[in-house]
Design an enzyme around this catalytic site. Structure first.
Site, PDB file in Angstrom:
ATOM      1  NE  ARG A   1      26.192  73.006  63.333  1.00 14.94           N
ATOM      2  CZ  ARG A   1      27.420  72.638  63.268  1.00 14.94           C
ATOM      3  NH1 ARG A   1      27.883  71.627  63.095  1.00 14.94           N
ATOM      4  NH2 ARG A   1      28.511  73.843  63.214  1.00 14.94           N
TER       5      ARG A   1
ATOM      6  CG  ASP B   1      19.920  65.087  62.606  1.00 15.54           C
ATOM      7  OD1 ASP B   1      21.054  65.821  62.604  1.00 15.54           O
ATOM      8  OD2 ASP B   1      19.787  64.084  63.365  1.00 15.54           O
TER       9      ASP B   1
ATOM     10  NE  ARG C   1      17.205  60.632  63.864  1.00 14.39           N
ATOM     11  CZ  ARG C   1      17.856  60.582  62.606  1.00 14.39           C
ATOM     12  NH1 ARG C   1      18.526  61.946  62.382  1.00 14.39           N
ATOM     13  NH2 ARG C   1      17.928  59.664  61.713  1.00 14.39           N
TER      14      ARG C   1
END
Lengths: 244, 244
Positions: B50, B52, B197
């Site tokens: 998934r 973001d 991240r």
């Protein structure tokens, strides 16, 4: 005092460099920001060249007059703070009073990018022409070599181009491939309206076999726009650099 | 029959990969197009991971079930014809019935791009984190080397990450500079929520002198998210490849 700005922009959402009544232009966006910085005193900027709607720039150049009370970094930071993210002032310099972004230019470099994979590339799509054809880069370079030098480029300009003289000197015209990306770089002393996009369209027609390199040479010699190729779409084009 | 799609997308205008009620997702956009192609039969696709909101992909992978009456190129061309330009199906394959885009994945490669020039770059702006700081790439690589290998990456995951196991194997973590562009490539067997991240944010804090490489090693060993660095913004991140 006269200032020179170097400007990068993503032209996707603009009607082009030049101020127009039908939508946001890069010129008007910068002029409005400068006018605001100058306390409402209307400020005009003059660009090195008018890029069409959808055409990008890494190094467009423009000049304007300022009162001298705002430092160079003040112009650069101040403008970047208020301009949309699609425009950035990447350089600001003080120049002589006779500097003219357009008339002082000795030459310009444009780059045209073509995506040749069978499917489009979403992360490049704003900046390339997606051409769903095999193109022969060596053949395109052979055709390009006929165009280098001082020639009358009358066949490679838009029908509504208003320039009186059509002789230009192309100092470099290089076709290169890096996997699925083909780039065409053109350097010349000056350009006619749509000249790069018509050169690219014509070279591509040569690359996919519709024309021969010798035919491209004849189109140049013939001076007839109708014999040249299609006008490549704007989004693949970027004004890379202006030389003074 | 089971099909595998390889998908490229510009995530700027999506709420992320996963179908959500708060806006357009990549998954829902493709599912709606497939459902249409399947004559209204609701079709679900399952992605390898998934991404973001705002995160891009060059090679996301998803699988779905089809009746077998549409050829592979029919899926690819048919989907590309109706999908927005921000999404493209770059590959379609028939796979075994037990292929699962998520659970069959052996590893993934993510790339994070950082623009380090003083001014933003409009033609790259959608795909980079513009960091207005000098960063020391050699120092970042030194810190990165401490993170390569099989470790508990508990300190490098979002506080709402729901994975039960947090041990992952990072096989490669490479920091490279090409003029003003710094890229960080991370390969691992699997990733935790926001792991790349947070790794990038932490490495950058090391690069601009806020942390030492030894400190990054201690953050890893400590397992406390609050001691790790900031979460780098989404637009610099792209899922490059999923390996099976």
């Amino acid at each position: 005092m006269r200032y020179k700005l170097t400007v990068e922009y993503d032209g996707t959402d603009f009607v082009g460099w030049q101020r127009q009544s039908n939508g946001p232009s890069v010129q008007a966006t910068i002029e409005d920001a400068l006018t605001e910085m100058h306390g409402g005193l209307a400020t005009i900027i003059r660009g090195a060249g008018r890029t069409d709607a959808g055409v990008h720039a890494l190094g467009q150049v423009a000049h304007f007059e300022g009162a001298g009370n705002i430092p160079l970094h003040g112009y650069q930071r101040g403008l970047n703070a208020v301009l949309p993210r699609s425009i950035a002032i990447v350089g600001a310099e003080l120049v002589a009073d006779d500097f003219d972004a357009r008339f002082s230019a000795r030459g310009k470099l444009y780059r045209y990018s073509i995506w040749t994979a069978p499917t489009r590339a979403p992360m490049r799509d704003r900046y390339v022409w997606h051409l769903r054809r095999e193109i022969d880069v060596a053949r395109m370079q052979e055709a390009a070599n006929h165009l280098v030098g001082r020639h009358d480029f009358c066949a490679f300009r838009a029908s509504d181009c208003e320039r009186k003289t059509t002789t230009r000197t192309v100092t470099r015209l290089a076709v290169a491939r890096s996997s699925d990306l083909v780039t065409i770089e053109v350097e010349a002393d000056a350009f006619l309206k749509n000249m790069v996009r018509i050169l690219v369209g014509t070279l591509c027609e040569c690359g996919w076999g519709k024309r021969t390199p010798a035919d491209v040479q004849q189109v140049l010699a013939g001076g007839d726009r109708r014999r040249a190729g299609i006008t490549a779409p704007p989004q693949g084009l970027a004004l890379v650099r202006v030389d003074y």
